[in-house]
Design a protein around this motif. Structure first.
Motif, short mmCIF file in Angstrom:
data_model
loop_
_atom_site.label_atom_id
_atom_site.label_comp_id
_atom_site.label_asym_id
_atom_site.label_seq_id
_atom_site.Cartn_x
_atom_site.Cartn_y
_atom_site.Cartn_z
N PHE A 39 29.44 -6.81 -17.24
CA PHE A 39 29.60 -5.41 -17.63
C PHE A 39 29.03 -5.17 -19.03
CE2 PHE A 39 32.22 -2.27 -19.91
CZ PHE A 39 31.99 -1.13 -19.13
N LEU A 40 29.35 -6.04 -19.96
CA LEU A 40 28.88 -5.88 -21.34
C LEU A 40 27.35 -5.84 -21.41
CD1 LEU A 40 31.19 -8.18 -23.51
CD2 LEU A 40 31.04 -5.68 -23.58
N LEU A 45 25.60 1.05 -25.47
CA LEU A 45 26.42 1.60 -26.55
C LEU A 45 27.71 0.79 -26.68
CD1 LEU A 45 27.18 3.99 -28.54
CD2 LEU A 45 28.19 5.12 -26.53
N LEU A 46 28.05 0.47 -27.92
CA LEU A 46 29.31 -0.20 -28.23
C LEU A 46 29.92 0.49 -29.43
CD1 LEU A 46 31.08 -2.81 -27.55
CD2 LEU A 46 29.95 -3.82 -29.55
N ILE A 47 31.23 0.76 -29.37
CA ILE A 47 31.94 1.36 -30.49
C ILE A 47 32.76 0.28 -31.18
CG2 ILE A 47 33.49 3.21 -31.22
CD1 ILE A 47 30.89 4.12 -29.76
N LEU A 48 32.63 0.24 -32.50
CA LEU A 48 33.33 -0.76 -33.30
C LEU A 48 34.24 -0.06 -34.29
CD1 LEU A 48 31.77 -3.95 -34.82
CD2 LEU A 48 33.13 -2.45 -36.27
N ALA A 106 33.51 -0.82 -25.07
CA ALA A 106 32.30 -0.48 -24.33
C ALA A 106 32.73 0.45 -23.21
CB ALA A 106 31.63 -1.73 -23.78
N LEU A 107 32.21 1.66 -23.19
CA LEU A 107 32.56 2.65 -22.17
C LEU A 107 31.29 3.03 -21.42
CD1 LEU A 107 34.90 5.70 -22.54
CD2 LEU A 107 32.59 6.03 -21.66
N ASP A 108 31.34 2.94 -20.10
CA ASP A 108 30.18 3.26 -19.27
C ASP A 108 30.47 4.55 -18.50
OD1 ASP A 108 28.04 3.43 -17.57
OD2 ASP A 108 28.02 1.29 -17.07
N PRO A 109 29.91 5.68 -18.94
CA PRO A 109 30.16 6.93 -18.22
C PRO A 109 29.63 6.93 -16.79
CG PRO A 109 29.30 7.36 -20.42
CD PRO A 109 29.11 5.89 -20.14
N ARG A 113 34.03 3.15 -16.31
CA ARG A 113 34.73 1.91 -16.66
C ARG A 113 34.68 1.71 -18.16
NH1 ARG A 113 31.86 -2.78 -13.80
NH2 ARG A 113 33.53 -3.99 -14.77
N ARG A 114 35.65 0.97 -18.69
CA ARG A 114 35.67 0.66 -20.11
C ARG A 114 36.26 -0.72 -20.30
NH1 ARG A 114 40.47 4.95 -21.90
NH2 ARG A 114 41.37 5.08 -19.83
N MET A 115 35.86 -1.33 -21.40
CA MET A 115 36.32 -2.68 -21.72
C MET A 115 36.53 -2.77 -23.21
SD MET A 115 34.28 -6.25 -21.11
CE MET A 115 34.75 -7.72 -22.02
N ARG A 116 37.63 -3.40 -23.61
CA ARG A 116 37.96 -3.53 -25.03
C ARG A 116 38.02 -5.01 -25.41
NH1 ARG A 116 42.87 0.79 -25.03
NH2 ARG A 116 43.35 0.00 -27.13
#
Length: 296
Positions: A39-40, A45-48, A106-109, A113-116
């Motif tokens: 997935f990553l 886009l990745l938010i930190l 990481a959020l995939d519109p 799905r999203r992963m933290r």
């Protein structure tokens, strides 16, 4: 690291969901499974989120790149090729970071799905590396679907605009948002999460204050628990078409109504607007069916 600290436990007990939280908390792991690694590697886009050690201010910052710029390099580590923009408020802290507590999402519109991944960040020759301490995925609730994106190669970020209060146009930007990202911190680390709803769900009630409802979620109350223990917070709004970003730092405090409603009130310390900050242009949203109508 404990699954929950005292702040999250206090909110869970107040709402009466401790048992449910213990069950849901089993999704939090330390390792990056193959499906999470795959997935990553698909994300542009990745938010930190992190606190700047020099100022103590918490920021949520975007990182972008060709898919594969974020990838798992082991069961407990992710590597990031590159770093934040030179003018990003977290860039000085990341430039020579060693064991900086960070939270990422990481959020995939496209797939809702999203992963933290939360952990300790260090600077490397190629960019950044994060030693993962908490890894988990969330449900698709309140994520707006965007079918596709394109990279605008010649889009150049404009000079950031710094201020200590919101302009009218920035307040309108916020009121039109269907998504923002929230960075919070606690004694042992940091976290980055997502908030979504129909436009109008978050409002600037003054040039120095925002408020939004805390919708029913997974019962863990990680972000709200962090804010109960440490009110410092960073917010990131982005224009999914033009790439403009609005980064806010300040303090956020949960409010609990007698009717069971929860809201968060954010007081602004600084705002940074960067036109055309991101090279991504996403398709128009299909709003999540879980979104409640905003209360005016």
């Amino acid at each position: 690291m404990e699954t929950y600290h005292a702040g999250s436990r206090a909110v869970q007990d107040r709402v009466g969901v401790r048992e449910l939280a213990d069950h849901v908390g089993q999704i939090i792991g330390q390792g990056i499974k193959p499906v999470a690694a795959a997935f990553l590697e698909l994300q542009p886009l990745l938010i930190l989120g992190a606190a700047d050690p020099a100022t103590g201010r918490v920021w949520a910052s975007p990182l972008t790149g060709t898919p594969g710029f974020v990838r798992a390099t082991g069961p407990h580590q992710i590597s990031i090729t590159g770093t934040t923009r030179p003018t990003d408020p977290l860039t000085p802290a990341l430039a020579d970071a060693q064991d900086l507590p960070v939270g990422t999402i990481a959020l995939d519109p496209r797939t809702r799905r999203r992963m933290r991944v939360d952990g300790q960040l260090r600077h490397t020759e190629r960019g950044l590396a994060i030693e993962a301490e908490r890894v988990f995925a969330n449900c698709p609730k309140y994520i707006q679907r965007r079918e596709s994106y394109e990279t605008i190669a010649d889009r150049e970020p404009a000079q950031p605009r710094h201020a200590t209060e919101l302009t009218t146009s920035q307040a309108e930007f916020i009121a039109a948002a269907d998504t923002f990202f929230l960075a919070t911190v606690h004694e042992h680390g940091a976290d980055a999460s997502h908030r979504g709803g129909n436009p109008g769900f978050v409002q600037a009630t003054s040039p120095h204050e925002l408020t939004w409802p805390d919708y029913t979620g997974n019962a863990m109350f990680l972000s709200l628990g962090n804010l109960l223990a440490d009110p410092r917070a960073g917010l990131l709004f982005l224009d999914w078409t033009t790439g403009t970003t609005l980064q806010l730092t300040g303090e956020a405090r949960p409010e609990f109504g007698t009717d069971g409603e929860r809201r968060v009130r954010f007081t602004l310390t600084e705002v940074i607007e960067t036109p055309a900050a991101l090279p991504l242009r996403w398709s128009l949203p299909e709003y999540s069916p879980a979104n409640p109508p905003p209360v005016r």
